[in-house]
Design a protein around this motif. Structure first.
Motif, PDB file in Angstrom:
ATOM      1  N   ASP A 178      45.630  22.247  95.378  1.00 22.75           N
ATOM      2  CA  ASP A 178      45.511  20.811  95.131  1.00 22.75           C
ATOM      3  C   ASP A 178      44.177  20.330  95.698  1.00 22.75           C
ATOM      4  OD1 ASP A 178      45.764  18.127  94.772  1.00 22.75           O
ATOM      5  OD2 ASP A 178      47.678  17.916  95.847  1.00 22.75           O
TER       6      ASP A 178
ATOM      7  N   ARG B 187      42.960  17.276  95.550  1.00 20.17           N
ATOM      8  CA  ARG B 187      42.934  15.849  95.866  1.00 20.17           C
ATOM      9  C   ARG B 187      42.571  15.621  97.336  1.00 20.17           C
ATOM     10  NH1 ARG B 187      48.675  14.055  93.486  1.00 20.17           N
ATOM     11  NH2 ARG B 187      49.147  16.092  94.427  1.00 20.17           N
ATOM     12  N   GLY B 188      41.484  14.858  97.539  1.00 19.83           N
ATOM     13  CA  GLY B 188      41.040  14.516  98.879  1.00 19.83           C
ATOM     14  C   GLY B 188      40.340  15.622  99.640  1.00 19.83           C
ATOM     15  N   LYS B 189      40.206  16.796  99.025  1.00 23.03           N
ATOM     16  CA  LYS B 189      39.632  17.951  99.722  1.00 23.03           C
ATOM     17  C   LYS B 189      38.093  17.906  99.695  1.00 23.03           C
ATOM     18  CE  LYS B 189      43.568  20.063 100.571  1.00 23.03           C
ATOM     19  NZ  LYS B 189      44.043  21.151  99.715  1.00 23.03           N
TER      20      LYS B 189
ATOM     21  N   LYS C 268      36.547  13.717  90.096  1.00 17.40           N
ATOM     22  CA  LYS C 268      37.512  12.612  89.989  1.00 17.40           C
ATOM     23  C   LYS C 268      38.577  12.650  91.084  1.00 17.40           C
ATOM     24  CE  LYS C 268      37.079  12.467  84.935  1.00 17.40           C
ATOM     25  NZ  LYS C 268      37.781  12.753  83.642  1.00 17.40           N
ATOM     26  N   VAL C 269      38.833  13.837  91.635  1.00 17.52           N
ATOM     27  CA  VAL C 269      39.942  13.972  92.589  1.00 17.52           C
ATOM     28  C   VAL C 269      39.504  14.413  93.981  1.00 17.52           C
ATOM     29  CG1 VAL C 269      41.613  14.428  90.750  1.00 17.52           C
ATOM     30  CG2 VAL C 269      40.431  16.348  91.845  1.00 17.52           C
ATOM     31  N   ALA C 270      38.376  15.086  94.102  1.00 19.27           N
ATOM     32  CA  ALA C 270      37.951  15.612  95.397  1.00 19.27           C
ATOM     33  C   ALA C 270      37.562  14.470  96.336  1.00 19.27           C
ATOM     34  CB  ALA C 270      36.779  16.573  95.221  1.00 19.27           C
ATOM     35  N   GLY C 271      37.825  14.672  97.619  1.00 22.39           N
ATOM     36  CA  GLY C 271      37.364  13.702  98.592  1.00 22.39           C
ATOM     37  C   GLY C 271      35.856  13.755  98.716  1.00 22.39           C
TER      38      GLY C 271
END
Length: 502
Positions: free
Chosen positions: A167, A169-171, A191-194
């Motif tokens: 996942d 997201r935020g990584k 769009k999803v990575a930190g």
């Protein structure tokens, strides 16, 4: 288990499925398609990263003998291309000929019997008069050699073997490489990575992608009037073919292409410093030209940064560059391409006098006739072999040309007798290879930049240095004078019953 067959096809990607369709259409039923995975698809089965798609319009990146009016976009995505291939298998009833989870670990030519003996990972033995290798040139992911790669404690994977359990997201994500796959996946990851760091060694040329959905009424027209689709396909083909002139020595067209790419860059990147980092310093086409409308904008997002300093090492939790900077990372995605002909290195073809094809290439350099046939390896034909890749048009066109050649090869072989095998005359292969390399002299690929197209000796072993029209003309028929006909003492060859393939 032992199977005796006329033709063994290795690989069930575009080339293997295309060969199977044409074999069956020509009345050949004694053939089997051996696939190491559990399903068909090749490249389009293996590559499932976000944004994965083709950079050739769908109406051209498909078989001319199996057109589809159902493409949802001008440029189809991975899932839709894979669905198209599955539709082809169903439409042409290829399932009885497919044998999945069957890796060929060795293929040996018997001069005494004039056939090939293939051994699978399960110890099965398949005897085939003709072997068609459709493994493809870009099968095995390539990883860079960076100090400390094994020390990284986060999640790391290659874009061609996407880890869907990870996942993002935020990584804190590091993407290493800015080739074709990276240009597609970076906008999606952004769009999803930190935080996303894109590590660039060489700036690619990026052209605008003239993409969009295909309206339902247009799909209906193409379905009702197949001639419209043929005209559309031909139009796309000729536009692409014309663009190839800029790679083959037409400097004015190359300057126009360069202007288009740089205008695209200037329109999408306002920051002069970032624009300089993204400006290529080599001739357009020397490396692969990419197509994207959203790659450049993704690099301007507040959570994305481009790093052009060389990577020095990877630590337990970061990527370290040569200027001493460290970039913390939870995930590293290697978007670093493929080993050219990597699949062939893991499967030895042993020809006459115990020679191995890969050993010949390593010791003497890559050499072939039309990228398909090889002296010392009778009745072995490679699809998408050496010097058959393209920088300007659809590889499907080349695959269809090669299948035409294979079918004519088999026709001539049948006329020579049931115990015959055709071996390329060594002097013919040498002359062909020398002429081929000479044709690269005026092209952009001889302009001085380094790319995966070139081998360690500086020879271009990946691309065809001319038009696909020329290649099709050269491969429309085999020249019997290119081959020596040898005769063995064959075992009985029969058409295997359907249950052999289940």
């Amino acid at each position: 288990m032992k199977t005796t067959i006329d033709v063994a096809v290795i690989g069930a990607g575009f080339a293997g499925i295309g060969a199977a369709i044409r074999l069956k259409s020509e009345g050949h039923h004694s053939f089997v398609v051996l696939e190491r995975a559990a399903s068909i698809g090749g490249t389009w089965r293996e590559n499932t990263y976000p944004g994965c798609g083709c950079d050739i319009p769908s109406y051209l990146y498909s078989f001319s003998f199996a057109p589809s009016a159902a493409w949802s976009r001008v440029y189809a995505g991975q899932a839709e291309i894979l669905a198209y291939l599955n539709d082809c298998v169903a439409s042409y009833d290829l399932q009885p000929h497919l044998r999945f989870q069957t890796s060929v670990v060795k293929a040996v030519f018997s001069e005494a019997h004039g056939h090939w003996t293939l051994t699978t990972q399960r110890g099965e033995v398949i005897t085939a008069r003709v072997v068609i290798s459709a493994i493809g040139a870009l099968d095995k992911p390539a990883f860079p050699k960076i100090n400390g790669m094994e020390a990284f404690q986060g999640t790391a994977f290659h874009s061609a073997r996407w880890d869907h359990a990870c996942d993002l997201r935020g990584k804190r994500v590091a993407v290493i490489g800015t080739g074709a796959s990276a240009v597609q996946l970076v906008p999606e990851v952004a769009k999803v990575a930190g935080e996303l760091r894109v590590f660039q060694r060489t700036a690619p040329y990026v052209m605008p992608r003239l993409d969009g959905p295909v309206p339902r009424f247009m799909q209906s027209v193409l379905r009702t009037l197949p001639v419209v689709q043929r005209i559309l396909r031909e139009s796309i083909y000729w536009v692409n073919e014309g663009q190839g002139l800029s790679f083959w020595g037409h400097k004015t067209l190359n300057r126009i292409g360069t202007w288009r790419a740089l205008r695209h860059l200037h329109r999408q990147i306002a920051d002069p410093a970032l624009r300089r980092q993204l400006t290529p310093d080599y001739v357009l086409g020397c490396k692969r030209v990419l197509f994207s409308n959203d790659y450049y904008p993704a690099l301007t997002r507040p959570n994305v940064s481009l790093v052009t300093e060389r990577i020095a090492a990877i630590t337990a939790d970061s990527v370290k560059t040569q200027d001493g900077q460290e970039y913390p990372a939870d995930v590293i995605i290697y978007s670093t391409g493929f080993q050219l002909a990597g699949g062939l290195f893991s499967m030895p073809f042993i020809g006459r006098n115990g020679r191995t094809l890969i050993q010949d290439w390593v010791s003497d350099g890559v050499s072939s006739l039309h990228g398909m046939a090889f002296s010392g390896y009778p009745n072995l034909l490679l699809l998408v072999g050496p010097n058959t890749g393209l920088g300007h048009n659809s590889i499907i066109h080349v695959i269809e040309s090669q299948i035409n050649y294979v079918l004519d090869y088999i026709r001539f072989l049948d006329r020579c007798g049931p115990d015959a095998a055709l071996d390329v005359r060594p002097e013919v292969q040498q002359q062909y290879q020398a002429s081929l390399q000479q044709r690269f002299s005026p092209t952009v690929w001889a302009s001085g930049c380094r790319s995966w197209y070139m081998d360690k000796q500086g020879s271009n072993t990946a691309l065809w240095p001319g038009s696909t029209m020329d290649y099709r003309a050269r491969t429309r028929r085999i020249n019997p004078n290119d081959f020596t006909v040898i005769h063995g003492y064959p075992e009985k060859v029969y058409t295997a019953p359907d249950d052999v393939f289940v």
